[in-house]
Enzyme design. Sequence first.
Site, short mmCIF file in Angstrom:
data_model
loop_
_atom_site.label_atom_id
_atom_site.label_comp_id
_atom_site.label_asym_id
_atom_site.label_seq_id
_atom_site.Cartn_x
_atom_site.Cartn_y
_atom_site.Cartn_z
N SER A 174 -6.67 6.83 -2.36
CA SER A 174 -5.62 5.90 -1.95
C SER A 174 -5.00 5.11 -3.09
O SER A 174 -3.88 4.66 -2.98
CB SER A 174 -6.15 4.94 -0.88
N HIS A 202 -4.58 9.51 3.70
CA HIS A 202 -3.30 9.72 3.01
C HIS A 202 -2.86 11.17 2.99
O HIS A 202 -1.81 11.49 2.45
CB HIS A 202 -3.38 9.19 1.57
N LYS A 233 -0.47 5.66 8.54
CA LYS A 233 0.20 5.97 7.27
C LYS A 233 1.38 6.91 7.51
O LYS A 233 2.38 6.48 8.06
CB LYS A 233 -0.83 6.42 6.27
C1 LIG Z 1 -5.72 2.92 4.82
C2 LIG Z 1 -7.02 3.62 4.68
C3 LIG Z 1 -7.99 3.51 5.67
C4 LIG Z 1 -7.83 2.58 6.85
O1 LIG Z 1 -6.88 3.00 7.75
P1 LIG Z 1 -6.17 1.94 8.71
O2 LIG Z 1 -5.70 2.74 9.85
O3 LIG Z 1 -5.09 1.30 7.92
O4 LIG Z 1 -7.24 0.95 9.09
C5 LIG Z 1 -9.15 4.24 5.52
N1 LIG Z 1 -9.34 5.04 4.45
C6 LIG Z 1 -8.42 5.15 3.47
C7 LIG Z 1 -8.68 6.05 2.32
C8 LIG Z 1 -7.24 4.43 3.55
O5 LIG Z 1 -6.34 4.51 2.56
#
Ligand SMILES: *Cc1c(COP(=O)(O)O)cnc(C)c1O
Length: 392
Positions: A174, A202, A233
């Site tokens: 991320s 992602h 995302k």
């Molecule tokens: C954003 C993210 C999460 C969390 O997801 P949300 O739905 O925003 O809580 C988990 N793992 C990674 C690698 C992320 O980038």
Amino acid sequence: MYSNIINTLNKNKLLRTVNDRETSQGRVIKINGRDYINFSSNDYLGFASNKNILNAAKVAIDEYGFGAGASRLLSGGIKLHNLLEKEITLLKGSESALLFNSGYTANIGAIAALTSQEDSIFSDELNHASIIDGCRLSRAKKYIYKHNNPAHLEKLLKSVTSRVKLIITESIFSMDGDIAKLDEINNICIKHKSLFYIDDAHATGVIGKGKGSLEHFGIKANNQIVQMGTFSKALGSFGGFITASNNIVEYLVNSSRSLIYSTALPAPVIAASLSALSHLKKHPELINKLKNNISLCRKYLKESGFYVDKYDTPIIPILFNSVEDTLKASDYLLENGIFAPAIRPPTVKKPRIRISISADHSEEDIFLLISTIKEALSSLSLTPATVSHSNE
Ligand SMILES: *Cc1c(COP(=O)(O)O)cnc(C)c1O
């Protein structure tokens, strides 16, 4: 005591604040009355403000109301929850799926449930905070392997005997935007009879024709693979999921505390996620547009003398030698109408500007971003950090 901590953070330029928008998420956002071109959103396909998806949410409110009123295990679920789980299994090629209230709660709920005292977890050193917190909630022994380093992972695996061995990695990291060597790690998992847990936050909607990392690598889902993802995302909605074998999903329904002890997601959120998946299927050209924007940005950055790695992902970090330099650069971008805030410790070890590319950006947006970064460096006499951020 808390004010002392805040003062110290402030002195070290590590104090964070929230930046609330006055407009919907998108290519251009307004903050404090000013418009910015937005390079800091994970809404990679522009789905967060897509009219069809918004309409699906509105229709669901009329049909089902808003609040879910209870946990899924009581009366909180509606048939759309189940439908969305079916769609996720189709997208990810797995047997069964389970919705969580966010990606964060999917990770903490699933990791803590899948492992206990007799087990071991092997986790990449750059894994997301939600994975780290899941590991903390689990009573398993933890082994941290060097970033994206299958050889180190295997060395650790060989030294350990335990009931379950759970190997966890993000697919697209991320904060660095590099891609884990899932093919090599998967082979190691098979060889050492381990469970493979992949955080596709992602990657879903971005690589592997939008299906995510397994498709990207040509790996088939199986009983030893657990895929985690989020609707928040590229899908522009909200909520998380786990998709795995029937057995694992049934077990999680009975043991994931973040699932059992929290109210289910509201109907409009589920309807938006369903609509986003259907939109993704109907519009593969959006993924191509995203890819073109990514290539353009990476190519132009490289030509401008920046270090850019080989991965074609929408997350492109520009590292600086100090927090101060990073803040100066991101402030310069802000003054020039570009929103790409500094990412600082403890979120990352090395401070950076993290560029997020969207299918909605125009070529001009990307050129403007890079020429403004170049301008910032020359007018502030800054040099980006020369160290590479991932082990290639
Ligand atoms: C954003 C993210 C999460 C969390 O997801 P949300 O739905 O925003 O809580 C988990 N793992 C990674 C690698 C992320 O980038």
